[in-house]
Enzyme design. Structure first.
Site, short mmCIF file in Angstrom:
data_model
loop_
_atom_site.label_atom_id
_atom_site.label_comp_id
_atom_site.label_asym_id
_atom_site.label_seq_id
_atom_site.Cartn_x
_atom_site.Cartn_y
_atom_site.Cartn_z
N ALA A 328 0.83 -1.21 0.00
CA ALA A 328 0.00 0.00 0.00
C ALA A 328 0.86 1.25 0.00
O ALA A 328 1.98 1.28 0.53
CB ALA A 328 -0.93 -0.01 1.21
N GLY A 330 2.08 5.04 1.00
CA GLY A 330 2.22 5.68 2.29
C GLY A 330 3.43 5.17 3.05
O GLY A 330 4.16 4.28 2.60
N ILE A 331 3.64 5.73 4.24
CA ILE A 331 4.77 5.34 5.10
C ILE A 331 4.50 3.95 5.67
O ILE A 331 3.43 3.69 6.23
CB ILE A 331 4.96 6.36 6.23
CG1 ILE A 331 5.26 7.75 5.65
CG2 ILE A 331 6.08 5.92 7.17
CD1 ILE A 331 5.25 8.86 6.68
N LYS A 332 5.45 3.06 5.55
CA LYS A 332 5.27 1.69 6.06
C LYS A 332 5.18 1.72 7.59
O LYS A 332 5.94 2.42 8.25
CB LYS A 332 6.43 0.80 5.61
CG LYS A 332 6.44 0.54 4.11
CD LYS A 332 7.59 -0.38 3.72
CE LYS A 332 7.60 -0.63 2.23
NZ LYS A 332 8.72 -1.53 1.82
N GLY A 333 4.27 0.91 8.11
CA GLY A 333 4.09 0.84 9.56
C GLY A 333 5.10 -0.06 10.22
O GLY A 333 5.70 -0.93 9.58
N MET A 334 5.30 0.16 11.52
CA MET A 334 6.23 -0.67 12.28
C MET A 334 5.58 -1.95 12.79
O MET A 334 6.26 -2.92 13.09
CB MET A 334 6.79 0.14 13.45
CG MET A 334 7.72 1.25 13.03
SD MET A 334 8.54 2.07 14.44
CE MET A 334 7.23 3.14 14.99
N LYS A 349 -4.37 -5.80 6.15
CA LYS A 349 -3.33 -5.53 7.15
C LYS A 349 -2.95 -6.82 7.87
O LYS A 349 -3.81 -7.51 8.41
CB LYS A 349 -3.83 -4.48 8.16
CG LYS A 349 -4.28 -3.18 7.50
CD LYS A 349 -5.01 -2.26 8.45
CE LYS A 349 -4.11 -1.61 9.46
NZ LYS A 349 -4.81 -0.53 10.21
N ASP A 384 -14.01 0.75 11.16
CA ASP A 384 -14.34 -0.63 11.51
C ASP A 384 -13.42 -1.56 10.74
O ASP A 384 -12.93 -1.23 9.65
CB ASP A 384 -15.79 -0.92 11.15
CG ASP A 384 -16.31 -2.20 11.80
OD1 ASP A 384 -15.63 -2.74 12.70
OD2 ASP A 384 -17.40 -2.66 11.40
#
Length: 607
Positions: A328, A330-334, A349, A384
Site C-alpha cells: 500500500a 504511504g509510510i510503512k508501519g512498524m 493488514k 471498523d
C-alpha cells in the site's frame, strides 16, 4: 456430488439442531436489541454501552455452544461427506419459510467450519452462495392478528402533513413525553418542504418509515423516506433527551449524504429489533445505493453476515479483475504490513512477526486493541475492521515485491501452497484485517503543499484550493481527536500518517496498536528543568511512567509547517494543554457520557 437419496438417519437431526442453535442466537440478539428502547427511555447510557459490547460476543458464544451440542449428541465431526451433504439439503428445506435465512446460512457455515476443522475457502459443505432467497419475505405467521410490517406508510394530503408527522412519531410509543412535539413536527416539515422545493404533491405522495427505532449512543433515530411521483428521498430524525429529561427531535437529515454519514463504517453498530433483517437492508439500500450491503448488515450489528457478504463480493471481484496486490502507498508501519488491490476500495493488514524496539507490544496485544475498537463506540472517527483467518488469494495476483515483504516481515502468517488441490498455487494468510481504503492524511496534506497551499505568496486558484484543503483537514483532525476523547479513547500515536481521509472528506483514525482508554492515561506537564544541564539535554531527563502522556510534546511532531501550526493553534490549541486532557478524563471517570452528533452542527434545530 449431489446426493440422490436422503437416507441418513442422523442428517435431519443435525440440521434441526443447527437451526435450533441459530434460532436461539437470533432470539437473544433481538431481545438485547429490543431492550435498547427501555435503556433509552430511562437514560441508561452506561447500560447501552455495556449491551453494545456484550452483544458483539453473542455470535461466537452461540457457535461454540451449538458445536459442542452437535459433537456431544451426534459426534458430528465423525460423520462422512455423504452425511454432511444431506445435512445441508435438510437445512435448506428448513429455511424455506424462515425469516432470517441468510443469517442462518452463515451460522451453518460458522459451525460447519469449526466442527470439520476446515478453512472457509476449502469447505465443500458450506453456503458459498445463498440457497434461499430473501426477496419478499413477509411476517405472516403471528397468531391472533395482523403481523407488524417492516415499514409503515402514511399518506398525508397537502393540508394535513403536520398532524401526520406528529402521528408518525407517536406511533413509536416512546414512554417519555416530548418537550414540544408540535413544534418539532413544524421544524421537520420546514426541512421537508425545502427538500420537496416547488414540486407538486402527486397522487402517490407518501411517507414510509421503518417500524422499529434505531438506537445508538444517547440517541434514537426514526428512519424513513418520502415518495412523490418517481422521486424518493431518504431521511432520519434523531430523537434525543433534553436537559430536563424530555424528548425532542434534534434535526431532520435528508438525502443520501446525510444518511451515509449516519451509517458510516466508522460508527458503532445500531441496536434495532428486526424480524426480517434482509427487508431492513433492502429498505436502507433504496436510500443509500452507494452503500455496500455488507456494510449495512455491519451497521445493524450483524457483523458475521457482513463478513460473509464482503467475502463473496471480494471473490466475485477477483474473478472479474486482473490487477495485482501491491504494498500500500504511504509510510510503512512498524507493526502492520499493509497491502491493497488498486481496483478494490479496501486495504489488507497483517501483523508483523517482529517490531522495532520502540514498539513494546505483542501480536496478542495488537489483536486486543483492534477488538477494543470493535466493541467500543467509534463515534465516526475510528474505522471498523473485518478480521479473517486462513484467507486464500490467487498466487498469480501478488506482486513479487509484496511476496518478498510478507516473507521478510510476516513469515509465520504466510503459506504458499495448493492446499485445496485445484492445481493453482494460493497465498494463504493465517490472519488478516481488512479496512476501507482511505487517503493517508500525511499524503493528503503533502498533495496540498505540493500545489502551493503552504506558500502564502502563491495566490493561484490551485494554491487557494490547496490552502482550503489544508485548513479543512487540520481542523477536522483536531475534532477527530476530540471526538475520540469524548468516547474515552486516547489514540496513542497521533501522527498524521495514522489518520485517513474518507470519500466524504472526514478524518478517521485507523492505526490502533497504541490505543488506550483515556481514563488509563496520566496526562502531565513537562517539568521545568532544575539546572542548565537538564535544560540543554537532548534526552528526556525526567521520570516517565508507562502511561504518562505529555501533550506539550505533540507540537514538534505535528506542527512543523507554519500554516498547519496557525490553523491548529487557532482551533485546537487546548490539545497541547494537559489540563484539557485531565479535565476530560475526570468527567468520564465521574460517569459523564458525552454527546457526539453524527451530523453537522448547522443541521440541529435551534431552541
Amino acid at each position: 456430488m449431489f446426493p440422490t437419496r436422503l437416507d441418513s438417519s442422523v442428517a435431519y437431526d443435525i440440521a434441526r439442531a443447527l437451526l435450533d442453535g441459530f434460532n436461539r442466537h437470533y432470539q437473544l440478539f433481538r431481545t438485547e436489541s429490543a431492550r435498547a428502547k427501555h435503556r433509552f427511555e430511562t437514560r441508561d447510557w452506561h447500560g447501552q454501552q455495556r449491551a453494545q459490547r456484550e452483544r458483539i460476543e453473542f455470535y461466537g458464544l452461540r457457535v461454540q455452544e451449538c458445536s459442542r451440542r452437535l459433537e456431544r449428541e451426534f459426534k458430528a465431526g465423525e460423520q462422512g461427506a455423504e452425511v454432511w451433504q444431506q445435512i445441508k439439503l435438510h437445512y435448506i428445506g428448513l429455511l424455506v419459510n424462515h425469516h432470517q435465512p441468510e443469517l442462518a446460512e452463515t451460522f451453518f457455515n460458522s459451525v460447519t467450519t469449526q466442527i470439520l476443522h476446515r478453512s472457509y475457502f476449502q469447505n465443500d459443505f458450506i453456503f458459498v452462495r445463498p440457497a434461499v432467497s430473501t426477496e419478499y419475505i413477509e411476517n405472516l405467521d403471528v397468531p391472533g392478528g395482523r403481523a407488524p410490517s417492516t415499514y409503515r406508510c402514511y399518506y398525508p394530503t397537502p393540508d394535513d402533513v403536520h398532524p401526520q408527522l406528529v402521528r408518525m412519531v407517536q406511533d413509536f410509543d416512546l414512554r417519555v413525553p416530548f418537550e414540544d412535539l408540535e413544534r418539532d413536527a413544524r421544524h421537520v416539515l420546514a426541512v421537508m418542504n425545502r427538500q420537496l422545493g416547488d414540486a407538486k404533491l402527486l397522487a402517490n405522495f407518501q411517507v414510509q418509515v421503518l417500524s422499529n427505532l434505531f438506537f445508538r449512543n444517547k440517541g434514537c433515530y426514526i428512519i424513513g423516506k418520502l415518495i412523490n411521483g418517481y422521486t424518493e428521498a431518504g431521511f432520519a430524525l434523531p430523537v434525543l433527551h433534553s436537559k430536563e429529561g424530555r424528548l425532542r427531535i434534534d434535526a431532520a437529515l435528508f438525502g443520501e449524504q446525510d444518511l451515509l454519514r449516519l451509517f458510516s463504517f466508522a460508527r458503532a453498530y445500531f441496536m434495532v429489533d428486526m424480524e426480517i433483517p434482509s427487508a431492513y437492508v433492502q429498505f436502507l439500500r433504496s436510500m443509500m445505493s452507494r452503500k455496500p450491503r455488507n456494510e449495512l448488515y455491519n451497521a445493524l450489528g450483524l457483523a458475521k453476515q457482513g463478513k460473509t457478504l464482503f467475502y463473496r463480493d471480494f471473490v466475485h471481484h477477483l474473478q472479474h479483475s486482473t490487477d495485482k496486490f501491491r504494498i500500500a502507498a504511504g509510510i510503512k508501519g512498524m507493526v502492520m504490513l499493509v497491502f491493497d488491490l488498486p481496483s478494490y476500495p479496501y486495504v489488507f493488514k497483517v501483523i508483523k512477526d517482529f517490531f522495532p524496539h520502540q514498539k513494546e507490544t505483542t501480536r496478542e496485544q495488537v489483536k486486543a486493541k483492534y477488538q477494543l475498537v470493535k466493541q467500543h463506540d467509534r463515534v465516526g472517527r475510528m474505522a471498523d475492521t473485518l478480521d479473517y483467518g486462513d484467507v486464500a488469494f490467487p498466487r498469480e495476483r501478488f506482486s513479487e515485491e509484496l511476496i518478498a515483504e510478507l516473507q521478510q516481515f510476516a513469515p509465520s502468517q504466510l503459506e504458499i501452497s495448493d492446499r485445496d488441490g485445484d492445481g493453482h498455487l494460493e497465498v494463504i494468510l493465517k490472519h488478516v484485517y481488512i479496512e476501507r481504503r482511505m487517503i493517508p492524511l500525511n499524503m493528503y496534506l503533502q498533495e496540498a503543499f505540493d500545489a502551493g497551499g503552504a506558500n502564502p505568496a502563491n495566490t493561484s486558484p490551485a494554491a487557494l484550493r490547496a490552502r482550503e484543503q489544508i485548513a479543512r483537514a487540520v481542523i477536522d483532525y483536531g475534532y477527530a481527536i476530540k471526538d475520540m476523547v469524548a468516547a474515552n479513547i486516547f489514540p496513542g500515536d497521533m501522527l498524521w500518517k495514522n489518520f485517513g481521509i474518507t470519500r466524504n472528506s472526514q478524518v478517521v483514525f485507523y492505526d490502533y496498536d497504541e490505543i488506550e482508554y483515556l481514563t488509563d492515561c496520566n496526562f502531565r506537564k513537562v517539568p521545568e528543568p532544575r539546572n542548565e544541564e537538564e535544560e540543554m539535554s537532548g534526552e528526556v531527563w525526567y521520570a516517565v511512567g508507562p502511561r504518562d502522556v505529555f501533550p506539550e510534546t505533540f507540537a514538534p511532531f505535528l506542527l512543523g509547517n507554519p500554516l498547519v501550526r496557525d490553523v491548529f493553534l487557532q482551533y485546537h490549541a487546548n490539545l497541547l494543554d494537559p489540563a484539557f486532557w485531565q479535565m476530560q478524563k475526570e468527567r468520564i471517570a465521574a460517569g459523564y457520557v458525552h454527546d457526539v452528533y453524527p451530523y453537522e452542527k448547522d443541521k440541529r434545530f435551534l431552541r
